[in-house]
Design a protein around this motif. Structure first.
Motif, mmCIF file in Angstrom:
data_model
loop_
_atom_site.group_PDB
_atom_site.id
_atom_site.type_symbol
_atom_site.label_atom_id
_atom_site.label_comp_id
_atom_site.label_asym_id
_atom_site.label_seq_id
_atom_site.Cartn_x
_atom_site.Cartn_y
_atom_site.Cartn_z
ATOM 1 N N TRP A 44 12.784 -8.338 -2.384
ATOM 2 C CA TRP A 44 11.867 -9.144 -1.582
ATOM 3 C C TRP A 44 11.755 -10.522 -2.224
ATOM 4 N N TYR A 54 1.224 -17.261 0.275
ATOM 5 C CA TYR A 54 1.436 -16.251 -0.754
ATOM 6 C C TYR A 54 0.697 -16.632 -2.036
ATOM 7 N N GLU A 60 0.545 -10.651 1.953
ATOM 8 C CA GLU A 60 1.084 -9.682 0.996
ATOM 9 C C GLU A 60 2.513 -9.336 1.382
ATOM 10 N N GLU A 62 4.969 -8.211 -1.000
ATOM 11 C CA GLU A 62 5.476 -7.130 -1.828
ATOM 12 C C GLU A 62 5.082 -5.766 -1.259
ATOM 13 N N ASP A 63 3.864 -5.653 -0.737
ATOM 14 C CA ASP A 63 3.418 -4.384 -0.170
ATOM 15 C C ASP A 63 4.271 -3.977 1.021
ATOM 16 N N GLY A 64 4.597 -4.950 1.872
ATOM 17 C CA GLY A 64 5.444 -4.666 3.026
ATOM 18 C C GLY A 64 6.837 -4.237 2.614
ATOM 19 N N ALA A 66 7.639 -2.806 -0.267
ATOM 20 C CA ALA A 66 7.536 -1.470 -0.869
ATOM 21 C C ALA A 66 7.440 -0.398 0.214
ATOM 22 N N LYS A 67 6.670 -0.691 1.263
ATOM 23 C CA LYS A 67 6.550 0.254 2.374
ATOM 24 C C LYS A 67 7.905 0.464 3.052
ATOM 25 N N ASN A 70 10.155 2.680 0.800
ATOM 26 C CA ASN A 70 9.784 4.101 0.844
ATOM 27 C C ASN A 70 10.106 4.736 2.193
ATOM 28 N N GLN A 91 11.936 -8.372 -7.099
ATOM 29 C CA GLN A 91 11.710 -9.684 -6.496
ATOM 30 C C GLN A 91 12.927 -10.553 -6.754
#
Length: 159
Positions: A44, A54, A60, A62-64, A66-67, A70, A91
């Protein structure tokens, strides 16, 4: 890759595209057959247009990412995640991150094309850079062929 030691590692570039899902599935089959582990890597970065947002904490990214990572691993391999599979978020630009991750790996697996905007290309820019510069062998998976039942690898590693 040695089945006896279990110390090997296959790195897979993951971006949520059908080709990256197929790449992860192929890598998992190879890893199971050879007794090595899989390191699913997603990247990302902060687009220039969102840099201020940012920095202020109003978006956000990084959260997106990570989702997405997964969800892609789950879509490719199901739940629970196989014990020999790890997921890692980095990153930076995918090309550089995957080239760095290829250091010490037994194999790097990428999809033929990811989420880039040039659908007519035979090979995406990240895949092309990995083939040219990775520090280990590279397997490029054609997501369309895998989805259509193309090259399947049996549990014993045979095609």
């Amino acid at each position: 890759m040695t089945k006896d030691t279990g110390t090997g590692r296959i790195v897979v570039g993951v971006d949520g595209s059908p080709a990256s899902i197929a790449a992860l599935q192929v890598a998992a089959r190879i890893a199971t057959a050879t007794g090595v582990r899989v390191d699913a890597v997603a990247c990302w970065s902060v687009p220039t247009a969102l840099a201020v947002s940012y920095a202020l904490g109003t978006v956000e990214l990084e959260d997106g990412a990570a989702k997405l990572l997964n969800e892609t691993v789950t879509k490719a391999l199901g739940t629970p995640r196989p014990g020999n599979v790890s997921a890692r978020l980095v990153q930076g630009h995918p090309r550089q991150a995957l080239l760095e991750a290829s250091e010490g790996a037994d194999m790097l697996v990428v999809g033929r094309r990811g989420r880039g905007g040039f659908s007519g290309l035979l090979l995406g820019s990240v895949s092309q850079a990995c083939v040219a510069h990775a520090r280990c062998p590279v397997l490029v998976v054609n997501g369309e062929a895998a989805a259509a039942g193309g090259a399947q690898i049996d549990a014993d590693g045979s095609l």
